[in-house]
Each structure stands twice: as structure tokens, then as C-alpha cells.
Enzyme design. Structure first.
Site, PDB file in Angstrom:
ATOM      1  N   THR A  93      -7.903   6.057 -10.294  1.00  0.00           N
ATOM      2  CA  THR A  93      -7.416   5.391  -9.078  1.00  0.00           C
ATOM      3  C   THR A  93      -8.201   5.954  -7.895  1.00  0.00           C
ATOM      4  OG1 THR A  93      -5.671   7.083  -8.968  1.00  0.00           O
ATOM      5  CG2 THR A  93      -5.057   4.950  -9.883  1.00  0.00           C
ATOM      6  N   GLU A 159      -0.247  13.825 -14.905  1.00  0.00           N
ATOM      7  CA  GLU A 159      -1.128  14.772 -15.587  1.00  0.00           C
ATOM      8  C   GLU A 159      -1.600  15.814 -14.566  1.00  0.00           C
ATOM      9  OE1 GLU A 159      -2.216  14.951 -18.898  1.00  0.00           O
ATOM     10  OE2 GLU A 159      -2.916  16.809 -17.958  1.00  0.00           O
ATOM     11  N   PHE A 160      -1.616  17.067 -14.966  1.00  0.00           N
ATOM     12  CA  PHE A 160      -2.007  18.105 -14.010  1.00  0.00           C
ATOM     13  C   PHE A 160      -3.269  18.839 -14.423  1.00  0.00           C
ATOM     14  CE2 PHE A 160       2.667  17.679 -14.102  1.00  0.00           C
ATOM     15  CZ  PHE A 160       2.863  17.195 -12.818  1.00  0.00           C
ATOM     16  N   GLU A 163     -10.357  19.874 -14.117  1.00  0.00           N
ATOM     17  CA  GLU A 163     -11.660  19.755 -14.775  1.00  0.00           C
ATOM     18  C   GLU A 163     -12.156  21.167 -15.078  1.00  0.00           C
ATOM     19  OE1 GLU A 163     -14.372  17.201 -12.649  1.00  0.00           O
ATOM     20  OE2 GLU A 163     -12.832  15.673 -12.457  1.00  0.00           O
ATOM     21  N   LEU A 261      -6.467  30.798  -3.056  1.00  0.00           N
ATOM     22  CA  LEU A 261      -6.652  31.351  -1.714  1.00  0.00           C
ATOM     23  C   LEU A 261      -8.087  31.826  -1.552  1.00  0.00           C
ATOM     24  CD1 LEU A 261      -3.409  33.382  -0.864  1.00  0.00           C
ATOM     25  CD2 LEU A 261      -4.122  31.160   0.006  1.00  0.00           C
ATOM     26  N   GLY A 264     -13.863  29.305   1.632  1.00  0.00           N
ATOM     27  CA  GLY A 264     -15.257  28.912   1.398  1.00  0.00           C
ATOM     28  C   GLY A 264     -15.540  27.570   2.029  1.00  0.00           C
ATOM     29  N   CYS A 271     -10.213  14.293  -7.010  1.00  0.00           N
ATOM     30  CA  CYS A 271      -8.744  14.285  -6.937  1.00  0.00           C
ATOM     31  C   CYS A 271      -8.184  14.715  -5.585  1.00  0.00           C
ATOM     32  CB  CYS A 271      -8.179  15.169  -8.031  1.00  0.00           C
ATOM     33  SG  CYS A 271      -8.693  14.623  -9.661  1.00  0.00           S
TER      34      CYS A 271
HETATM   35  C1  UGA Z   1      -7.037  19.281  -9.243  1.00  0.00           C
HETATM   36  C2  UGA Z   1      -5.731  20.030  -9.512  1.00  0.00           C
HETATM   37  O1  UGA Z   1      -5.978  21.440  -9.500  1.00  0.00           O
HETATM   38  C3  UGA Z   1      -5.163  19.628 -10.877  1.00  0.00           C
HETATM   39  O2  UGA Z   1      -3.914  20.265 -11.085  1.00  0.00           O
HETATM   40  C4  UGA Z   1      -4.965  18.096 -10.894  1.00  0.00           C
HETATM   41  O3  UGA Z   1      -4.483  17.650 -12.142  1.00  0.00           O
HETATM   42  C5  UGA Z   1      -6.305  17.438 -10.623  1.00  0.00           C
HETATM   43  O4  UGA Z   1      -6.812  17.876  -9.344  1.00  0.00           O
HETATM   44  C6  UGA Z   1      -6.076  15.953 -10.615  1.00  0.00           C
HETATM   45  O5  UGA Z   1      -5.398  15.467  -9.718  1.00  0.00           O
HETATM   46  O6  UGA Z   1      -6.502  15.301 -11.551  1.00  0.00           O
HETATM   47  P1  UGA Z   1      -9.577  19.616 -10.042  1.00  0.00           P
HETATM   48  O7  UGA Z   1      -9.917  18.495  -9.117  1.00  0.00           O
HETATM   49  O8  UGA Z   1     -10.138  19.638 -11.416  1.00  0.00           O
HETATM   50  O9  UGA Z   1      -7.982  19.709 -10.225  1.00  0.00           O
HETATM   51  O10 UGA Z   1     -10.089  20.940  -9.342  1.00  0.00           O
HETATM   52  P2  UGA Z   1      -9.443  22.249  -8.707  1.00  0.00           P
HETATM   53  O11 UGA Z   1      -9.612  23.372  -9.639  1.00  0.00           O
HETATM   54  O12 UGA Z   1      -8.105  21.985  -8.177  1.00  0.00           O
HETATM   55  O13 UGA Z   1     -10.447  22.479  -7.501  1.00  0.00           O
HETATM   56  C7  UGA Z   1     -10.530  21.521  -6.454  1.00  0.00           C
HETATM   57  C8  UGA Z   1     -11.458  21.989  -5.354  1.00  0.00           C
HETATM   58  O14 UGA Z   1     -10.869  23.053  -4.618  1.00  0.00           O
HETATM   59  C9  UGA Z   1     -12.821  22.495  -5.831  1.00  0.00           C
HETATM   60  O15 UGA Z   1     -13.817  21.948  -4.999  1.00  0.00           O
HETATM   61  C10 UGA Z   1     -12.709  23.994  -5.647  1.00  0.00           C
HETATM   62  O16 UGA Z   1     -13.951  24.598  -5.402  1.00  0.00           O
HETATM   63  C11 UGA Z   1     -11.794  24.101  -4.443  1.00  0.00           C
HETATM   64  N1  UGA Z   1     -11.060  25.380  -4.338  1.00  0.00           N
HETATM   65  C12 UGA Z   1     -10.167  25.724  -5.279  1.00  0.00           C
HETATM   66  C13 UGA Z   1     -11.281  26.204  -3.240  1.00  0.00           C
HETATM   67  O17 UGA Z   1     -12.095  25.909  -2.344  1.00  0.00           O
HETATM   68  N2  UGA Z   1     -10.574  27.386  -3.141  1.00  0.00           N
HETATM   69  C14 UGA Z   1      -9.683  27.747  -4.074  1.00  0.00           C
HETATM   70  O18 UGA Z   1      -9.069  28.837  -3.912  1.00  0.00           O
HETATM   71  C15 UGA Z   1      -9.463  26.913  -5.179  1.00  0.00           C
END
Ligand code: UGA
Length: 446
Positions: A93, A159-160, A163, A261, A264, A271
């Protein structure tokens, strides 16, 4: 007899879900409208980089030696309807072009294509991230279209998965949420998820709108956490504080927690950015815009990070990008993924390039996707090649291999020893000891 499962849409979510369901012992039929995807998956190949997924796929897809043979793929809705008792909707979506709202056309078309073939009891289970209220609308549509009438129902089961951790998150989820409208649907889903539930995964039963909201609320919260710490990074920079120490210190309070936390260049991907925007758009439609107006701020703090990184880079090369050689380490939105959708790293690389810098990018897995999205950037086959002759090196995606680079060795090949750490994961001491000017977001300069 165990229910038979279909998975409609075989992207990140669907391919992983289909493989995992087969691994749990169910007979599974995966459906996609893109023939090439189906061909690849049928040959045990995954169309994206996701650690561990290919192994699970090959363990189950028919035709591999030693495989369970429980997993097959098709492009036919009639076949899927005939085969399945439970139909998982896993189509994407994306954000609608030029709008905040999300594009429901793939979900709608999956329902329109499947429902007319449902001639016996079947449970359609939505997994896609959708605006609240969609499930009720789709349930009504299924009731209208399905020859099975009331015996074709809809449930919502967000779904949570993350990637890079898709297999682990699907096999061992930290919670299972099901929005249902009947006991029959609940029991069927308990059967489908019996293994993780027996392993202790909490199983939460809700109504349809709550299940839809759980997902968007979770992503809104995660985005808020990241933008909160990035706002603190802005304050730290103004006050000469250190956001990495600050995050560590507040994280010891377990009401706050240490995760998510990391300050950056902010969040990206397919997502979080689009989900908070779609959530705001939907709240507006429901007359609750005010409740989510803070998400606008979360979004702008996040987008400001990218601009800030560009400005720090400009400063590092003496005020103008003209003639400056900029090496960019990382193109994907996070490590262990080849996904460059709304990637802060690639966005920053692109902005610098468009402002006259000579940008060379290297990423361990995202080169092909990055090149397709941004063909005018230069790409190097290794980190060492990317930094050759650079006036400044930007660390924008925290791949493990970048943490293992030898600053002393790289120092020999660059023009100027300047590194900007956009992810706060490199060791400042190590780089400074090798003669580099190391600068990071929200940390003191020396
Ligand atoms: C995210 C959610 O974490 C999942 O729970 C959810 O299922 C998914 O979206 C979705 O809606 O399908 P994802 O997009 O795979 O998962 O990636 P994340 O690990 O959440 O990271 C997202 C972004 O945040 C990345 O660009 C990462 O670099 C950034 N990030 C993450 C930060 O800048 N700081 C942090 O402390 C953590």
C-alpha cells in the site's frame, strides 16, 4: 484437517509469510500478478535480499531435493480460491502520488479478483498496512461478491516484520494481533498460529478497526522515538552535548528503553515515512486531524536530517560542492537490505550530486536498486574504490563492513581525511587516531 493457506502478493511480506507458513507445516499456495516473481520464487530464488529467506523457501518449495514440497506458486485467483481455506492479503500500500494518503488499489484489486471465486467457507486475512476503516469496507465488498455469502469472512492481522529480520520476525513474532468479527475466524487463526502461540507469543483478539490501528500506531510510535532522539541531536549540536551518551543514559530507564534511539540521518524505507503520512491523512478524513498533528513535526524533524547532512558536507568541503569529490558509503535505507525506497542515504547522495558535487556511492547489496533509481550518480564496486581521491567520506548506512574498515589504510587513498558519520556507529577514536577529521550528528567535534 489443517487449513490450507494462500498468500496473495509475494513481496517482502508475502514471500516471507508464504515460506514461513509452509515451514510451520501448512500447504501453501502463493499468488502474485507478476509472472516473473512467480517464476523466480518457484525456482527457489528470492527477488530481494533478505537474510535467511532463500533457505526457508528452498526447504519448502516443490521441486527441491529434500524440500517439504508444501509451497507452490500461481498467478491464478481461481486456483487460489479453490485451494485455500485462509487467504492472506500481503500486497503493498504505497504512498499515493502527490498525496499523503496511501494507495489502496492493490488491496482493492486483490479482493475484487479473489472474492467472486469464493464458493465455500473461507477466511480472507488482511496483513497489508491500511487506513483504519478499510477492513470494514472490504468485508462488505466480500459479502457482496462471494458466492459463499456469509461463509466468506474477513479478518485483519497486521504484520510487524522488519526488513533484514523478516524470517525471524515471521517465525517468532513478538505478538500476534487479530481483528475478527466471529468466533469461527478467531478459532481458525488460533489454529494457523498454534506454533508461535505455543512458544509463548501473545495472541491478542480485537475488533477490525483496532487491529488496523495497532499497526499504524506502532509505526507512528517508532517514528516518534527516532525523531525525538534526532531533535535531541539538534539541541546537542547547539549546546555542545553528545547525543550518543544522552541516548545511552536515558535508555537505562526501562520506561524509555534503549532501542530506536539511534540519532543520525533519520528513518526511511517503504514503511515508516509513508505510514505516518497515511495515518495523518486518514485522521483528517475522520475529523481527528488534531490528534495526529504532532506527526507532521515528526516528519519534518526527520526530513531536516537529510538537509542537515548535506549542509555539514558542504561545510566540510569548504562551502561549495563545485569540484568536490564526495564518497558515499551506503545507499539502502538500513543495513541487511537491498531496499532503497525513500532511503535517507540515497536522498543525501542525490541532493549533493544535484548541487554540483561529484558523488561516488558504494553499498554492499543495494547497488542495483540504487542505480535504477539514481542512474546519474557514480557507483564504485568497493568501499576502497569509492573513497579513492575523496575530499570527504560520508557514512550513511551502518553496514557491518563499514565498521570494519581500516581508517589508516583508507587514509592513504583519499585526498582529504574527512569523515562524516551519519549513523553514529563508527568509532571516533579510531578514525581520529588515523589522522581523520571525524564529525557525527549531535556529537562534539573533538
Ligand atoms: C518498520 C518497523 O520497524 C516494523 O515493525 C514494521 O513491520 C515495518 O516498518 C512495516 O511497517 O512493514 P522497517 O521499515 O523494516 O520496519 O525498518 P526499521 O528497522 O524500523 O527502520 C526504519 C528506519 O529507521 C531505517 O531507515 C533506520 O535506519 C531508521 N532508524 C531506526 C533510525 O534512524 N534510528 C533508530 O534508532 C532505528
Amino acid at each position: 484437517m489443517a487449513p490450507k493457506v494462500t498468500v496473495i502478493g509475494t513481496g517482502y511480506l508475502g514471500a516471507t509469510h508464504a515460506a514461513a507458513m509452509a515451514d510451520l507445516g501448512f500447504e501453501v499456495l502463493g499468488l502474485d500478478v507478476v509472472q516473473e516473481k512467480i517464476d523466480m520464487l518457484s525456482q527457489g530464488r528470492v527477488p530481494m535480499f533478505e537474510p535467511g529467506l532463500e533457505e526457508v523457501l528452498r526447504r519448502n518449495v516443490a521441486g527441491f531435493e529434500g524440500s517439504s514440497g508444501r509451497l507452490r506458486f500461481t498467478t491464478s485467483y481461481a486456483e487460489a480460491a479453490e485451494f485455500g481455506d485462509v487467504h492472506f492479503l500481503c500486497v503493498n500500500t504505497p504512498q499515493r502520488h502527490g498525496e499523503y494518503a496511501c494507495d489502496m488499489s492493490y488491496v482493492d484489486s486483490a479482493v475484487e479478483s479473489l472474492a467472486p471465486h469464493l464458493t465455500r467457507p473461507a477466511l480472507v486475512v488482511g496483513k497489508s498496512t491500511v487506513p483504519v476503516g478499510s477492513a470494514a469496507r472490504l468485508a462488505a465488498r466480500i459479502a457482496e461478491l462471494a458466492p459463499a455469502g456469509d461463509e466468506a469472512q474477513l479478518a485483519w492481522n497486521p504484520e510487524f516484520l522488519r526488513e533484514g529480520f523478516a524470517v525471524q520476525d515471521t517465525m517468532h513474532p513478538d505478538r500476534i494481533v487479530v481483528g475478527v468479527t466471529s468466533e469461527w475466524a478467531e478459532e481458525l487463526l488460533r489454529e494457523v498460529y498454534a506454533t508461535p502461540v505455543a512458544e509463548g507469543t501473545p495472541f491478542l483478539v480485537t475488533d477490525l478497526p483496532t487491529a488496523e490501528l495497532v499497526k499504524t500506531a506502532a509505526n507512528a510510535f517508532l517514528s516518534t522515538k527516532i525523531s525525538f532522539i534526532n531533535a535531541m541531536a539538534e539541541v546537542c549540536e547547539a549546546a555542545d552535548g553528545d547525543v550518543v551518551k544522552l541516548a545511552e543514559a536515558i535508555g537505562h530507564d526501562d520506561r524509555i528503553g534503549k532501542k530506536f534511539l539511534r540519532a543520525g540521518i533519520g528513518f526511511g524505507g517503504g514503511c515508516l515515512p509513508k505510514d505516518i503520512r497515511a495515518f495523518m491523512a486518514r485522521a483528517g478524513e475522520l475529523g481527528a486531524a488534531e490528534a495526529l498533528s504532532f506527526l507532521r513535526e515528526i516528519d519534518s524533524i526527520n526530513m531536516r536530517r537529510r538537509v542537515h547532512m548535506v549542509e555539514l558536507t558542504r561545510e566540510a568541503v569548504g562551502g561549495s560542492f563545485l569540484g568536490a569529490r564526495v564518497a558515499v558509503l551506503g545507499a539502502t535505507f538500513k543495513p541487511d537490505s537491498d531496499d532503497v525506497r525513500d532511503s535517507p542515504a540515497l536522498n543525501i547522495a542525490g541532493q549533493i550530486h544535484l548541487q554540483g558535487g561529484q558523488v561516488t556511492v558504494y553499498d554492499p547489496k543495494g547497488m542495483e536498486n540504487a542505480r535504477a533509481l539514481f542512474p546519474t550518480l557514480s557507483y564504485a564496486p568497493t568501499a576502497q574504490e569509492a573513497v579513492r581521491g575523496a575530499d570527504v567520506v560520508l557514512h550513511l548506512t551502518e553496514w557491518r563492513e563499514f565498521g570494519e574498515l581500516d581508517p589508516a589504510q583508507l587514509a592513504e587513498t583519499v585526498t582529504h581525511r574527512r569523515i562524516l558519520d551519519g549513523r553514529n556507529t563508527l568509532d571516533p577514536q579510531l578514525w581520529r587516531k588515523a589522522g581523520w577529521t571525524y564529525r557525527a550528528l549531535g556529537r562534539p567535534n573533538a
